[in-house]
Design a protein around this motif. Sequence first.
Motif, PDB file in Angstrom:
ATOM      1  N   ASN A   1       0.790  -1.097  -0.066  1.00 50.22           N
ATOM      2  CA  ASN A   1      -0.083  -0.006   0.050  1.00 50.22           C
ATOM      3  C   ASN A   1       0.905   1.235  -0.129  1.00 50.22           C
ATOM      4  O   ASN A   1       0.432   2.342   0.659  1.00 50.22           O
ATOM      5  CB  ASN A   1      -0.832  -0.093   1.179  1.00 50.22           C
ATOM      6  N   ASN A   2       2.093   1.228  -0.676  1.00 45.94           N
ATOM      7  CA  ASN A   2       2.813   2.621  -0.705  1.00 45.94           C
ATOM      8  C   ASN A   2       3.019   2.823  -2.357  1.00 45.94           C
ATOM      9  O   ASN A   2       3.785   2.164  -2.769  1.00 45.94           O
ATOM     10  CB  ASN A   2       4.001   2.012   0.044  1.00 45.94           C
ATOM     11  N   GLN A   3       2.776   3.965  -2.891  1.00 47.80           N
ATOM     12  CA  GLN A   3       2.631   4.100  -4.217  1.00 47.80           C
ATOM     13  C   GLN A   3       4.318   4.186  -4.744  1.00 47.80           C
ATOM     14  O   GLN A   3       4.871   3.688  -5.493  1.00 47.80           O
ATOM     15  CB  GLN A   3       2.038   5.421  -4.729  1.00 47.80           C
ATOM     16  N   GLU A   4       5.118   4.864  -3.670  1.00 47.04           N
ATOM     17  CA  GLU A   4       6.533   4.922  -3.809  1.00 47.04           C
ATOM     18  C   GLU A   4       7.263   3.662  -4.262  1.00 47.04           C
ATOM     19  O   GLU A   4       7.868   3.603  -5.109  1.00 47.04           O
ATOM     20  CB  GLU A   4       7.235   5.889  -2.833  1.00 47.04           C
ATOM     21  N   LYS A   5       6.970   2.714  -3.369  1.00 52.57           N
ATOM     22  CA  LYS A   5       7.371   1.603  -3.387  1.00 52.57           C
ATOM     23  C   LYS A   5       6.915   0.700  -4.578  1.00 52.57           C
ATOM     24  O   LYS A   5       7.631  -0.035  -5.360  1.00 52.57           O
ATOM     25  CB  LYS A   5       7.247   0.516  -2.176  1.00 52.57           C
ATOM     26  N   GLN A   6       5.634   0.940  -4.892  1.00 51.08           N
ATOM     27  CA  GLN A   6       5.251  -0.011  -6.204  1.00 51.08           C
ATOM     28  C   GLN A   6       5.978   0.663  -7.475  1.00 51.08           C
ATOM     29  O   GLN A   6       6.216   0.001  -8.360  1.00 51.08           O
ATOM     30  CB  GLN A   6       3.717   0.614  -6.373  1.00 51.08           C
ATOM     31  N   ILE A   7       5.898   2.183  -7.496  1.00 53.88           N
ATOM     32  CA  ILE A   7       6.711   2.694  -8.548  1.00 53.88           C
ATOM     33  C   ILE A   7       8.213   2.156  -8.913  1.00 53.88           C
ATOM     34  O   ILE A   7       8.765   1.873  -9.828  1.00 53.88           O
ATOM     35  CB  ILE A   7       6.982   4.270  -8.438  1.00 53.88           C
ATOM     36  N   ALA A   8       9.013   1.943  -7.459  1.00 49.78           N
ATOM     37  CA  ALA A   8      10.184   1.324  -7.442  1.00 49.78           C
ATOM     38  C   ALA A   8      10.432  -0.270  -7.969  1.00 49.78           C
ATOM     39  O   ALA A   8      11.372  -0.587  -8.963  1.00 49.78           O
ATOM     40  CB  ALA A   8      10.760   1.467  -6.147  1.00 49.78           C
TER      41      ALA A   8
END
Length: 627
Positions: free
Chosen positions: A376-383
Amino acid sequence: MTKKAIYGAIVTGCIGLAVFFVFNYLVKDSFAHTESEIDYVIGVSQPNLREPWQVLMNEEIKTEVEKHNNIRVIYTDAAQSTKKQIENIQTLRSYGIDLLIVSIDDSSALSPVISDVYQDIPVIVLGRGVEGYNYTLYIGSDNYLIGEMAAESAIDLLGYKHRKNIIEIQGLPSTAQARERSNGFRNTIFKESNNVISDAIVANWQRDKAEDGLKKLLKTRNKPDLIYAHNDAMALGAYRAINSMNLSDVIIIGSDGVNKSNGGLQLVKEKKINTTFITPTGGKESIRYALDILSQEVEIPKKVILRNYEVTKKNVSHYLKGESALTKSDSDQKVNLTLGFAQVGNESEFRSANTKSIIAAAEKEGIDLIFENAENNQEKQIAIIKGFIDKGVDVIAFSPIVEYGWEEVLQEAKDAGIPVILSDREIEVEDPSLWTSFIGSDFVEEGRRAARWLVNNMRTSKEKINIIELEGTKGSAPALGRKEGFNEILRDNPNLQVLESLSGDFTFKKGKEMMKNALLRYGKDVDAVYAHNDDMAIGAIEAIEEFGLKPGNDIKVISIDATKKALYALSSEKLNFSVECNPLLGPQLMKAAMDLKQGKNIPMKVITSEETFTQEEANKEIKRRSY
């Protein structure tokens, strides 16, 4: 016997033989194969075979039928008569067909007829949608999106300096297609420009009506700067009217993009119109899905939305090459495939089932799956997605946490030549080519279905029905869509009002917390709870019980997902209604990824088939439910 009698007998015999041979020819032409080879009989009902687009659809169906020697197809043409089409459908039913494929002009008149047929046999609706959900499968375009695309093209062609005048030529007003194209066009024009739509002409999809209507209108109006016609036939009518009145410099936009005489591609090439949009008919797809439906071997979606292509003078030569310009390959050869999947998190029972489905389907198909969870973390999903690009995977799929903020990473994927599939949730980006396909639910329709249950079942003496809405993650596609669909129905039912919308983030814990807070503020004034998923609904049920009220009775509870937990809550009469949101997207996702690897074009959207459940229906479904 007299010569006259003998002569009469000969004539009668000859006529009989002629009738026999003609009948045999017609039967062979429609049925194509011998009785011993036939597994299924399919009926095809067309509203007309005058429009180039309808003709192309019929040709595509026939071409695909020729590839299958186990089906018999009976074709009918209503010749632009709604009454005749209704009669044709009833005749096809009387023949004992196994499945109906139907394309319509008048959705208002045909929807109840199709709904009735659907009670007995599967129905595939092509091109122009019907009202409601009483059909097996819809194959066609997103007509609202076509209207939006036409508006964006109009704005570019007109420029931004001065206010310009537009005339809209509409299809049959009773069709969903005409309404959606008009709404998409008008909303975008009003929102993104200062241009004005001064007049609208209803031409019922017909060239001559468009020509005559425009001539009549322009006798009392100034020359328009642009004309948007809902199909190419009416766009040609507009051109003929403009030309006959010696008017020049009028931009004309059509839609359908058929590569035939007087079809949209030819009209663009001949500079009779400026722009058209290729709108696939779904003809060949309808036969393929019909066989899947009848064989009952694969899961069938509810809607298959095909991609549209804008055609202008700059690219028309490319599309005039024919189907090869749109379809890269028909190969079904097994491929080696590496798929990178970035899961949104593990926030609910739905998500757990979704994850299991993806992993199991990849294993079954022999696909090399790299699965990572963004928690549930967008920055992590982008990474994670950037990592997939660096690894050079064949296809990337992900369930986006929120709708916005994906342009940069998806542009990187596009530059690397890696197609992207959106799973379960959609995104908002300016360039739609940054993603290839969406596989998931119609969240807006889920919200509508929840609201319709309230409308039909909350009949009390109270003047107002007070609702607490428990929303999903802020900015996520399910939360936005479910809210939009719910509010759409409530607007027509002012006695239903949302007291407060609270963000429960799709979790049991937050749902319970938000419901506790709502009860402290409003107490027994709350009549109903609408939760965007089951986990929040179960949390709300606990909060209601702790407050000393009876969920399902004192306060009605509606949810979305229809997981096993929700079905148990329905059977115990603590939950009143649940709308299914199917998490088992793995098989369809793997098929789409393999098709892309094989060089095939895939649908722009695949909308899963979903049901609704009441307390009375829950027990039967619990036994079948795997999640």
